[in-house]
Write an enzyme that holds these catalytic residues in place. Structure first.
Site, PDB file in Angstrom:
ATOM      1  N   GLY A   1      -4.249  -4.409  -4.054  1.00 32.80           N
ATOM      2  CA  GLY A   1      -4.992  -3.333  -4.608  1.00 32.80           C
ATOM      3  C   GLY A   1      -4.360  -2.042  -5.137  1.00 32.80           C
ATOM      4  O   GLY A   1      -3.668  -1.527  -4.321  1.00 32.80           O
ATOM      5  N   HIS A   2      -4.504  -1.649  -6.485  1.00 36.66           N
ATOM      6  CA  HIS A   2      -3.826  -0.453  -6.743  1.00 36.66           C
ATOM      7  C   HIS A   2      -4.758   0.658  -7.306  1.00 36.66           C
ATOM      8  O   HIS A   2      -5.750   0.400  -8.031  1.00 36.66           O
ATOM      9  CB  HIS A   2      -2.892  -0.596  -8.144  1.00 36.66           C
ATOM     10  CG  HIS A   2      -1.736  -1.502  -7.665  1.00 36.66           C
ATOM     11  ND1 HIS A   2      -0.924  -2.056  -8.854  1.00 36.66           N
ATOM     12  CD2 HIS A   2      -1.212  -1.865  -6.421  1.00 36.66           C
ATOM     13  CE1 HIS A   2       0.161  -2.673  -8.247  1.00 36.66           C
ATOM     14  NE2 HIS A   2      -0.017  -2.679  -6.919  1.00 36.66           N
TER      15      HIS A   2
ATOM     16  N   GLN B   1       2.164  -6.024  -2.963  1.00 33.57           N
ATOM     17  CA  GLN B   1       2.400  -6.171  -1.818  1.00 33.57           C
ATOM     18  C   GLN B   1       3.756  -5.499  -1.484  1.00 33.57           C
ATOM     19  O   GLN B   1       3.991  -4.239  -2.137  1.00 33.57           O
ATOM     20  CB  GLN B   1       2.637  -7.477  -1.413  1.00 33.57           C
ATOM     21  CG  GLN B   1       1.145  -8.234  -1.220  1.00 33.57           C
ATOM     22  CD  GLN B   1       0.702  -8.871  -2.642  1.00 33.57           C
ATOM     23  OE1 GLN B   1       1.535  -9.488  -3.107  1.00 33.57           O
ATOM     24  NE2 GLN B   1      -0.543  -8.571  -2.682  1.00 33.57           N
TER      25      GLN B   1
ATOM     26  N   ASP C   1       0.800  -1.238   0.084  1.00 30.22           N
ATOM     27  CA  ASP C   1       0.164   0.052  -0.057  1.00 30.22           C
ATOM     28  C   ASP C   1       0.723   1.323   0.004  1.00 30.22           C
ATOM     29  O   ASP C   1       0.385   2.373   0.522  1.00 30.22           O
ATOM     30  CB  ASP C   1      -1.128   0.181   1.090  1.00 30.22           C
ATOM     31  CG  ASP C   1      -1.738  -1.398   1.468  1.00 30.22           C
ATOM     32  OD1 ASP C   1      -2.288  -1.737   0.226  1.00 30.22           O
ATOM     33  OD2 ASP C   1      -2.001  -1.899   2.537  1.00 30.22           O
TER      34      ASP C   1
ATOM     35  N   LYS D   1       2.252   2.178  -5.087  1.00 32.10           N
ATOM     36  CA  LYS D   1       3.154   1.628  -6.154  1.00 32.10           C
ATOM     37  C   LYS D   1       2.038   2.002  -7.502  1.00 32.10           C
ATOM     38  O   LYS D   1       2.896   2.133  -8.529  1.00 32.10           O
ATOM     39  CB  LYS D   1       3.313   0.315  -5.978  1.00 32.10           C
ATOM     40  CG  LYS D   1       4.379  -0.143  -4.924  1.00 32.10           C
ATOM     41  CD  LYS D   1       4.550  -1.667  -4.724  1.00 32.10           C
ATOM     42  CE  LYS D   1       3.178  -2.425  -4.375  1.00 32.10           C
ATOM     43  NZ  LYS D   1       2.954  -2.124  -3.074  1.00 32.10           N
TER      44      LYS D   1
HETATM   45  P1  IMP Z   1      -2.899 -12.861   2.047  1.00 28.86           P
HETATM   46  O1  IMP Z   1      -1.839 -12.423   0.938  1.00 28.86           O
HETATM   47  O2  IMP Z   1      -4.256 -12.576   1.607  1.00 28.86           O
HETATM   48  O3  IMP Z   1      -2.533 -14.142   2.255  1.00 28.86           O
HETATM   49  O4  IMP Z   1      -2.451 -11.853   3.397  1.00 28.86           O
HETATM   50  C1  IMP Z   1      -1.324 -11.820   3.929  1.00 28.86           C
HETATM   51  C2  IMP Z   1      -1.150 -10.611   4.732  1.00 28.86           C
HETATM   52  O5  IMP Z   1      -0.630  -9.853   3.528  1.00 28.86           O
HETATM   53  C3  IMP Z   1      -2.169 -10.084   5.518  1.00 28.86           C
HETATM   54  O6  IMP Z   1      -1.545  -9.318   6.507  1.00 28.86           O
HETATM   55  C4  IMP Z   1      -2.681  -8.939   4.295  1.00 28.86           C
HETATM   56  O7  IMP Z   1      -3.277  -7.777   5.000  1.00 28.86           O
HETATM   57  C5  IMP Z   1      -1.436  -8.720   3.660  1.00 28.86           C
HETATM   58  N1  IMP Z   1      -1.423  -8.249   2.303  1.00 28.86           N
HETATM   59  C6  IMP Z   1      -1.936  -8.950   1.112  1.00 28.86           C
HETATM   60  N2  IMP Z   1      -1.847  -8.297   0.209  1.00 28.86           N
HETATM   61  C7  IMP Z   1      -1.589  -6.811   0.614  1.00 28.86           C
HETATM   62  C8  IMP Z   1      -1.572  -5.587  -0.089  1.00 28.86           C
HETATM   63  O8  IMP Z   1      -1.730  -5.604  -1.382  1.00 28.86           O
HETATM   64  N3  IMP Z   1      -1.343  -4.559   0.462  1.00 28.86           N
HETATM   65  C9  IMP Z   1      -1.004  -4.755   1.989  1.00 28.86           C
HETATM   66  N4  IMP Z   1      -1.167  -5.705   2.659  1.00 28.86           N
HETATM   67  C10 IMP Z   1      -1.523  -6.844   2.002  1.00 28.86           C
END
Ligand code: IMP
Length: 445
Positions: A40-41, A223, A13, A16
């Site tokens: 999410g962008h 991420q 977040d 990017k």
């Molecule tokens: P997962 O990727 O859904 O398995 O989540 C694992 C961890 O990564 C959690 O803490 C999510 O909140 C975090 N996470 C996954 N994708 C994002 C992202 O795009 N931005 C911020 N945190 C993310």
């Protein structure tokens, strides 16, 4: 020609989407190499807001080829929805390509993700619930379904029948959930296959051809560094490798083709989901950063936890990714603050530590050591050059760059493309100096 990796230098977040959108204007190809619809962008163009999950931000440029690479995991239902939404907004998706070796998120992945989180209780990770971890787990377990399988309408029913029956045992016996009807799922996924078929390619080959033609390739990270499966704050991480090295693995290219690595970091820090966060601000200022920065997850709508800038994490991101330069985003969010703190080190068991501790329990127990800087208390959203910025804002940025030993090439002061200061060309400007044995830049002085 330049091939550039853009990665998140914090917990995701970082903004990017905006930076890759900006850089996409000079890219011929944009590649997403890891993650799935957990990302999410948000990109704002001409007042119109685009929320993208898996499709690269470069899609907003009709002549830029956008590739969803082999290291990603694809939830066909969500991606098709995203494709349809873009079409409705008048954005062409004829320039979109999907890797045939990417893995497919199935309904049982989503169910298992949510059910296993519930089962973890106090040990939950706070996942996005999008089935990301279970999809990658199946990839490693070698029970995954790939795009290639989806395209094989003869073999797909057989493969899915076996896999769904196997997963039903887990759903029913372990999680007490209703089983899936293999016939229904097969019907649904055969439909998705027909929709996606025209976009499916051998992505590694396509990227290689682009390299040979000396095209500019942008590898768009999802991420962030601290969510990396191997180098992040395990177990509170995602299941892929969002670091720069992951871009090569997830795209099927060799590291020798990469010219630049750009890190994106917010002027403060945020985190969604569970896990330690040393500079977290739980009271008034944290709330203020959250409100001013509209800190809600694009994918889940969850409030993001907010805190001061953490330069220990910043230095770690520079090291792990080999960053050449940084883009600092959301500087304007700090505009109203009287003073701003920066975490310069951690105190762990009475010892001052300048390096990110890879031991999770040390990280969970560290206390931030802060340096306090004066705020600028004036708006910066209209600044377009370094000279427009208040002196205190310049001093703040200079301090961050010095702490992380990396130049700041881009400063972002709002969501729009024009709310940006390009300090130096991030793609063709000078590369980061190498460090000598004692850690000082070799070309110093
Ligand atoms: P997962 O990727 O859904 O398995 O989540 C694992 C961890 O990564 C959690 O803490 C999510 O909140 C975090 N996470 C996954 N994708 C994002 C992202 O795009 N931005 C911020 N945190 C993310």
């Amino acid at each position: 020609m330049a091939n550039v990796i853009v990665i998140g230098a914090q917990w995701g977040d970082e903004g990017k989407g905006k930076i890759t959108d900006l850089l996409s204007s000079s890219a011929d190809v944009v590649v997403r190499s890891q993650g799935g619809v957990n990302a999410g962008h948000t990109v704002v163009v001409a007042g119109q807001t685009f929320k993208l999950h898996l499709i690269p931000s470069g899609i907003l440029y009709p002549d830029t080829e956008c590739i969803i690479g082999s290291g990603t995991v694809i939830d066909p239902e969500v991606v098709i929805e995203e494709m349809e939404q873009l079409k409705k907004l008048g954005v062409t998706i004829d320039n979109l390509y999907i890797s045939q070796t990417a893995h497919i998120t199935m309904p049982y992945h989503r169910s298992i993700d949510r059910a296993s989180e519930e089962r973890r209780g106090d040990y939950k990770i706070g996942t996005t619930g999008r089935g990301i971890g279970p999809t990658y787990a199946d990839k490693s377990e070698r029970t995954g379904v790939r795009v290639l399988d989806l395209m094989d309408s003869k073999l797909l029913p057989e493969k899915l029948e076996w896999t769904i029956n196997y997963k039903n045992v887990i759903l029913e016996k372990l999680y007490n959930l209703p089983p899936l009807d293999p016939k229904e799922v097969i019907k649904e996924y055969l439909k998705y296959a027909e929709y996606l078929r025209p976009y499916v390619i051998d992505s590694s080959l396509k990227i290689y051809e682009a390299v040979k033609k000396k095209k500019n390739i942008l590898f768009e990270g999802a991420q962030g560094t601290l969510l990396d499966l191997d180098h992040g704050t395990y177990p509170y991480v995602t299941s892929s490798n969002p670091i720069a090295g992951g871009a090569c693995v997830g795209s099927g290219v060799g590291p020798t083709i990469i010219d630049r690595v750009i890190g994106v970091a917010k002027a403060y820090t945020t985190r969604v989901g569970e896990g330690p966060f040393p500079t977290e601000l739980t009271e008034e200022i944290g709330q203020l950063l959250g409100d001013r920065g509209a800190e809600f997850g694009t994918t889940t709508g969850r409030s993001r936890r907010c805190g001061w800038f953490d330069a220990v994490i910043g230095r770690y991101a520079v090291r792990i990714n080999g960053l050449d330069c940084l883009a600092i985003t959301k500087l304007d969010v700090l505009d109203t603050l009287e003073e701003i703190k920066v975490c310069v080190a951690y105190e762990i068991d009475g010892e001052t530590c300048y390096h990110f501790p890879s031991n999770a329990s040390h990280f969970a127990n560290c206390k931030p050591v802060y340096k306090t800087l004066p705020g600028w208390q004036q708006p910066t959203t209209e600044c377009r050059t370094l000279e427009d910025l208040p002196q205190q804002a310049l001093d703040y940025l200079k301090f961050l760059a010095e702490l992380m030993e990396v130049p700041i090439a881009i400063i972002s002061l709002g969501a729009s493309r024009d709310q940006t200061i390009i300090v130096e060309d991030p793609i063709h400007g000078p590369k980061r100096a190498l460090l000598d044995a004692d850690g000082s830049p070799v070309n110093e002085g």
